[in-house]
Motif scaffolding. Structure first.
Motif, PDB file in Angstrom:
ATOM      1  N   ALA A 100      53.854  11.031 124.613  1.00  9.81           N
ATOM      2  CA  ALA A 100      52.938  10.424 125.587  1.00  9.81           C
ATOM      3  C   ALA A 100      51.625  11.194 125.637  1.00  9.81           C
ATOM      4  CB  ALA A 100      53.588  10.403 126.969  1.00  9.81           C
ATOM      5  N   ALA A 101      51.693  12.514 125.497  1.00  8.30           N
ATOM      6  CA  ALA A 101      50.477  13.332 125.522  1.00  8.30           C
ATOM      7  C   ALA A 101      49.568  12.995 124.349  1.00  8.30           C
ATOM      8  CB  ALA A 101      50.846  14.815 125.500  1.00  8.30           C
ATOM      9  N   VAL A 102      50.158  12.797 123.158  1.00  4.10           N
ATOM     10  CA  VAL A 102      49.360  12.429 121.986  1.00  4.10           C
ATOM     11  C   VAL A 102      48.720  11.057 122.189  1.00  4.10           C
ATOM     12  CG1 VAL A 102      49.451  11.903 119.523  1.00  4.10           C
ATOM     13  CG2 VAL A 102      50.728  13.850 120.424  1.00  4.10           C
ATOM     14  N   TRP A 103      49.503  10.119 122.726  1.00  2.00           N
ATOM     15  CA  TRP A 103      48.957   8.778 122.958  1.00  2.00           C
ATOM     16  C   TRP A 103      47.837   8.813 123.994  1.00  2.00           C
ATOM     17  CZ3 TRP A 103      49.261   5.720 127.483  1.00  2.00           C
ATOM     18  CH2 TRP A 103      48.765   4.421 127.337  1.00  2.00           C
ATOM     19  N   LEU A 104      48.041   9.537 125.080  1.00  2.00           N
ATOM     20  CA  LEU A 104      47.004   9.636 126.109  1.00  2.00           C
ATOM     21  C   LEU A 104      45.747  10.308 125.568  1.00  2.00           C
ATOM     22  CD1 LEU A 104      49.145  10.630 129.232  1.00  2.00           C
ATOM     23  CD2 LEU A 104      47.922   8.472 128.871  1.00  2.00           C
ATOM     24  N   LEU A 105      45.924  11.294 124.684  1.00  4.21           N
ATOM     25  CA  LEU A 105      44.761  11.937 124.083  1.00  4.21           C
ATOM     26  C   LEU A 105      43.986  10.944 123.225  1.00  4.21           C
ATOM     27  CD1 LEU A 105      43.156  14.517 123.604  1.00  4.21           C
ATOM     28  CD2 LEU A 105      44.692  15.057 121.702  1.00  4.21           C
ATOM     29  N   SER A 106      44.711  10.092 122.504  1.00  4.08           N
ATOM     30  CA  SER A 106      44.023   9.082 121.685  1.00  4.08           C
ATOM     31  C   SER A 106      43.262   8.093 122.561  1.00  4.08           C
ATOM     32  CB  SER A 106      45.033   8.343 120.801  1.00  4.08           C
ATOM     33  OG  SER A 106      45.860   7.478 121.564  1.00  4.08           O
ATOM     34  N   VAL A 107      43.847   7.733 123.688  1.00  2.00           N
ATOM     35  CA  VAL A 107      43.172   6.823 124.620  1.00  2.00           C
ATOM     36  C   VAL A 107      41.906   7.482 125.165  1.00  2.00           C
ATOM     37  CG1 VAL A 107      43.365   5.651 126.847  1.00  2.00           C
ATOM     38  CG2 VAL A 107      45.275   5.587 125.236  1.00  2.00           C
ATOM     39  N   ALA A 108      42.020   8.768 125.528  1.00  3.06           N
ATOM     40  CA  ALA A 108      40.863   9.481 126.063  1.00  3.06           C
ATOM     41  C   ALA A 108      39.746   9.575 125.028  1.00  3.06           C
ATOM     42  CB  ALA A 108      41.285  10.881 126.516  1.00  3.06           C
ATOM     43  N   ILE A 109      40.097   9.853 123.782  1.00  2.55           N
ATOM     44  CA  ILE A 109      39.085   9.941 122.718  1.00  2.55           C
ATOM     45  C   ILE A 109      38.405   8.600 122.509  1.00  2.55           C
ATOM     46  CG2 ILE A 109      38.771  10.319 120.240  1.00  2.55           C
ATOM     47  CD1 ILE A 109      41.032  12.395 120.382  1.00  2.55           C
ATOM     48  N   ASP A 110      39.211   7.541 122.486  1.00  3.41           N
ATOM     49  CA  ASP A 110      38.657   6.200 122.250  1.00  3.41           C
ATOM     50  C   ASP A 110      37.724   5.771 123.376  1.00  3.41           C
ATOM     51  OD1 ASP A 110      38.400   3.616 121.053  1.00  3.41           O
ATOM     52  OD2 ASP A 110      39.925   2.864 122.436  1.00  3.41           O
ATOM     53  N   ARG A 111      38.182   5.913 124.609  1.00  2.00           N
ATOM     54  CA  ARG A 111      37.397   5.401 125.735  1.00  2.00           C
ATOM     55  C   ARG A 111      36.166   6.250 126.047  1.00  2.00           C
ATOM     56  NH1 ARG A 111      41.669   2.905 130.181  1.00  2.00           N
ATOM     57  NH2 ARG A 111      42.685   1.453 128.711  1.00  2.00           N
ATOM     58  N   SER A 112      36.216   7.519 125.667  1.00  2.27           N
ATOM     59  CA  SER A 112      35.066   8.380 125.954  1.00  2.27           C
ATOM     60  C   SER A 112      34.026   8.380 124.835  1.00  2.27           C
ATOM     61  CB  SER A 112      35.536   9.821 126.192  1.00  2.27           C
ATOM     62  OG  SER A 112      36.098  10.374 125.011  1.00  2.27           O
ATOM     63  N   ALA A 113      34.328   7.721 123.715  1.00  3.05           N
ATOM     64  CA  ALA A 113      33.405   7.723 122.572  1.00  3.05           C
ATOM     65  C   ALA A 113      31.984   7.271 122.938  1.00  3.05           C
ATOM     66  CB  ALA A 113      33.979   6.868 121.441  1.00  3.05           C
ATOM     67  N   PRO A 114      31.821   6.178 123.720  1.00  6.64           N
ATOM     68  CA  PRO A 114      30.453   5.747 124.064  1.00  6.64           C
ATOM     69  C   PRO A 114      29.670   6.795 124.857  1.00  6.64           C
ATOM     70  CG  PRO A 114      32.022   3.965 124.432  1.00  6.64           C
ATOM     71  CD  PRO A 114      32.816   5.205 124.163  1.00  6.64           C
ATOM     72  N   TRP A 115      30.359   7.693 125.580  1.00  6.23           N
ATOM     73  CA  TRP A 115      29.652   8.717 126.350  1.00  6.23           C
ATOM     74  C   TRP A 115      28.867   9.654 125.439  1.00  6.23           C
ATOM     75  CZ3 TRP A 115      34.294  10.687 129.824  1.00  6.23           C
ATOM     76  CH2 TRP A 115      34.774   9.597 130.565  1.00  6.23           C
ATOM     77  N   PHE A 116      29.317   9.758 124.201  1.00  9.47           N
ATOM     78  CA  PHE A 116      28.671  10.679 123.263  1.00  9.47           C
ATOM     79  C   PHE A 116      27.877   9.942 122.188  1.00  9.47           C
ATOM     80  CE2 PHE A 116      32.707  12.421 124.805  1.00  9.47           C
ATOM     81  CZ  PHE A 116      32.243  13.550 125.478  1.00  9.47           C
ATOM     82  N   GLY A 117      27.646   8.657 122.426  1.00  4.17           N
ATOM     83  CA  GLY A 117      26.837   7.873 121.489  1.00  4.17           C
ATOM     84  C   GLY A 117      27.612   7.295 120.333  1.00  4.17           C
TER      85      GLY A 117
END
Length: 399
Positions: A100-117
């Motif tokens: 679950a931690a790996v999956w949540l990390l992938s979700v966080a990376i995906d959803r936060s991508a626009p914050w960094f352009g």
């Protein structure tokens, strides 16, 4: 053109072996390995099922083996060992939490991508989380042996992999590359701590405390703690308490001296020290009986507490010298601490020159402890306080 099972690395050489082959490439040559991961077309679901699922099982399986083979700890006379069912449950919960931690990390990376352009890309985000975390989950295999446990620190290499690989896959603006890498590192650490905490909570609830006594082993249905020289059962077991010295206690097979009998042995005055307070209590919880009586003695600016404790007849849990062996003799500029067996009797004393205080205790009849603790002109005062208890009367209570 790279396929789902291969990727290009240095000099155009392909990386074979599917997801596991790409893990090796990322670990050995991060920059080139991450480019191979980026060239792969493996779906997010396939990465989670085919790579993350077995990868995150390494640590829980290693800890399961260690728990069943070496999983015991001790605190004083209490020995803790996880039950077999508890160890298996802990491994399953730990595995689920890690995945679950790996999956949540992938979700966080995906959803936060626009914050960094960057652009959202679920496959790339999952690849970053899975391959970036691989060093930690592989290193967690060292948990299988206590002597190798420290090598799990090699898993911190995953933070480097995440810092390098996430921007390569998610393609943020150049000036925000480092910021994205640092944010992913922080998220990974937080999720890792949470997953380990969940597994640890399950393991703690599965511990089976036992008490080693001269008569054998007593299983304690709770998580008791050592307080001084007495065994104190957890508050949660109070509903099962039975007053020692009663018919119910006798029926339960418990035999402790009533606290009132111990209290009667405490003198009104010891030398120049006058008794100011007097209290006693008896308990039977989690199958362990105990009783004690204590009084406070004061003279000028000094005061000490004199305690008589009965650990109960079943093995003399905390005072039995066959359970607690060995000697301690530690001397410093500020005082000393000693613990030894003299004539089959355990004697413990501690003194601080700075505070003019300390403690002195001795076992009596293999089940009682008499202890004086507080401030005094010298340790001899505390020794005299313990000697003031009529040991012949105390021994007679054991019959």
């Amino acid at each position: 053109m790279a396929t789902a099972g291969t990727g290009t690395m240095r000099d155009g050489q392909p990386i074979a072996g599917g997801g596991w082959g790409r893990i090796g490439g990322v670990l050995r040559h991060p920059h080139h390995g991450w480019r191979a991961v980026a060239a792969s077309q493996t779906s997010a679901g396939a990465l989670l099922l085919g790579v993350a699922t077995p990868l995150t099982a390494i640590g829980p399986i290693a800890r399961l083996i260690r728990a069943l083979a070496f999983g015991s700890g001790s605190m004083g006379i209490i020995q803790y060992r996880i039950t077999t069912n508890g160890a298996i449950l802990t491994a399953l919960v730990g595995w689920a939490a890690a995945l679950a931690a790996v999956w949540l990390l992938s979700v966080a990376i995906d959803r936060s991508a626009p914050w960094f352009g960057g652009l959202r890309d679920r496959r790339a985000a999952t690849a970053a989380a899975v391959f970036g975390s691989s060093a930690w989950w592989l290193a967690s295999g060292f948990a299988v042996l206590p002597a190798l446990g420290f090598l799990q620190l090699l898993g911190l290499y995953s933070l480097v992999l995440l810092f390098v690989g996430t921007p390569l896959l998610m393609r943020p603006r150049e000036e925000r590359t480092s910021l994205q890498g640092l944010s992913v590192m922080a998220a990974a650490v937080a999720l890792l701590i949470a997953s380990l905490a969940i597994a640890d909570a399950v393991a703690t609830r599965s511990l089976q405390p036992t008490v080693r006594t001269a008569a054998g082993r007593v299983v304690v249905t709770g998580a008791p703690a050592i307080a001084g020289s007495r065994l104190v059962a957890p508050a949660a077991d109070k509903s099962r308490a039975v007053a020692p010295g009663t018919a119910a206690a006798a029926a339960a097979g418990q035999s402790v001296v009533p606290a009132s009998s111990l209290q009667a042995l405490l003198p009104a005055q010891i030398g120049l020290f006058v008794r100011t307070t007097l209290e006693s209590q008896s308990n039977l919880a989690a199958g362990i009986a105990s009783s004690d009586a204590k009084a406070t003695y004061v003279h000028d600016t000094n005061s000490f507490t004199l305690t008589i404790a009965d650990a109960g007849a079943p093995g003399a849990l905390a005072t039995n010298n066959s359970v607690i062996a060995g000697e301690v003799n530690r001397v410093t500029d500020s005082g000393y601490q000693r613990s030894r067996v003299v004539g089959g009797v355990r004697i413990t004393e501690k003194w601080s020159n700075a505070s003019h205080g300390g403690s002195y205790s001795r076992a009596v009849a293999g089940r009682f402890t008499v202890e004086a603790q507080g401030t005094a002109p010298a340790i001899d005062t505390l020794r005299a306080a313990v000697a003031a208890i009529d040991q012949s009367r105390l021994v007679a209570l054991d019959r």
